[in-house]
Enzyme design. Structure first.
Site, short mmCIF file in Angstrom:
data_model
loop_
_atom_site.label_atom_id
_atom_site.label_comp_id
_atom_site.label_asym_id
_atom_site.label_seq_id
_atom_site.Cartn_x
_atom_site.Cartn_y
_atom_site.Cartn_z
CG HIS A 124 2.90 -6.70 -3.91
ND1 HIS A 124 2.13 -6.15 -2.92
CD2 HIS A 124 3.64 -5.69 -4.41
CE1 HIS A 124 2.37 -4.85 -2.82
NE2 HIS A 124 3.29 -4.55 -3.72
CD GLU A 161 0.43 -9.25 -1.76
OE1 GLU A 161 0.41 -8.03 -1.95
OE2 GLU A 161 1.49 -9.87 -1.48
N GLY A 164 0.86 -1.17 0.00
CA GLY A 164 0.00 0.00 0.00
C GLY A 164 0.90 1.23 0.00
CD GLU A 165 2.50 6.27 0.76
OE1 GLU A 165 2.23 6.63 1.93
OE2 GLU A 165 3.66 6.32 0.29
CB SER A 166 5.28 2.80 3.80
OG SER A 166 5.97 3.85 3.15
CB CYS A 195 5.35 -3.74 -1.18
SG CYS A 195 5.70 -2.40 -2.33
NE ARG A 226 8.57 6.41 1.39
CZ ARG A 226 8.32 7.36 0.49
NH1 ARG A 226 9.30 8.10 0.01
NH2 ARG A 226 7.10 7.57 0.08
CB ILE A 238 3.54 -2.64 -7.42
CG1 ILE A 238 3.05 -3.87 -8.20
CG2 ILE A 238 2.70 -1.41 -7.77
CD1 ILE A 238 1.64 -4.31 -7.81
NE ARG A 239 4.43 4.48 -5.83
CZ ARG A 239 3.72 4.91 -4.80
NH1 ARG A 239 2.49 4.46 -4.62
NH2 ARG A 239 4.21 5.77 -3.95
#
Length: 203
Positions: free
Chosen positions: A177, A179, A51-53, A83, A112, A141-142
């Site tokens: 990821h 998952e 997600g966004e840390s 991630c 990051r 992903i990023r």
């Protein structure tokens, strides 16, 4: 008690929660979303999703779950971060955003968005130590990477010369990821860690 399926939570504040719940269930765990301290208290282990840390860390503070989470990780609760979750488990971030906090638990320094922006996302085969069989299909992903680890942390995988999977005690982290792929072997590795920790605590 030790033969019962372990209860593994997914921190459900932001990010790809549902996919982790599915993967954990496929790895024979009882999977539950966790948002509150009382929900955290009921699980044997916890996944910190992608997600966004920065957002996740701020919401964890807002929901009063950050300090109980830090305490349980320090006490040895198994935890797995993917991630953004990897960033949250780092003891140090090279380029933290303002107000960003970490849970900590792994003696590593992370960068990051190291593998690039959203449109530079990619998949790659990753050999992960402790995961038998073919390489894991890693979705980046990023994604962050790990710049360096301390003596207590074990590198489990690298990609393109960069560390992308680390374990320290009961803490596991991947830049990618698993998952999202339908391959649940990394989650099975984590569920095994949870089972082993629960068995040790019951002795």
């Amino acid at each position: 008690m030790s033969n019962e399926a372990p209860v593994v939570g997914v921190l459900a504040l932001q990010g790809d929660v549902r996919e982790h719940l599915v993967a954990l269930a496929a790895a024979d765990a009882v999977a539950r979303p966790v948002r509150r301290p009382e929900e955290l208290a009921e699980v044997d282990g916890l996944v910190l999703p992608g997600g966004e840390s920065t957002t996740i860390s701020k919401l964890a503070v807002l929901f009063d779950v950050m300090e109980p989470l830090r305490a349980r990780v320090r006490a040895g609760m198994p935890v797995y971060g993917t991630c953004a979750g990897l960033i949250l488990l780092a003891d140090k971030i090279l380029d933290p955003r303002s107000g960003q906090e970490t849970v900590g638990g792994i003696d590593m320094i992370v960068r990051r968005n190291a593998f690039g922006r959203q449109n530079e996302s990619f998949e790659a085969a990753v050999d992960v130590k402790g995961v038998a069989g073919a390489p894991v299909d890693g979705v980046f992903i990023r994604a962050p990477w790990v710049e360096s680890v301390g003596a207590a942390a074990e590198v489990l995988a690298e990609h393109d010369g960069h560390i992308v999977a680390v374990r320290q005690g009961n803490a596991l982290a991947t830049s990618f990821h698993p998952e999202l792929t339908g391959d649940h072997r990394v989650h099975a590795l984590f569920v095994d860690m949870v089972r082993a920790n629960r068995a040790a605590e019951s002795l």
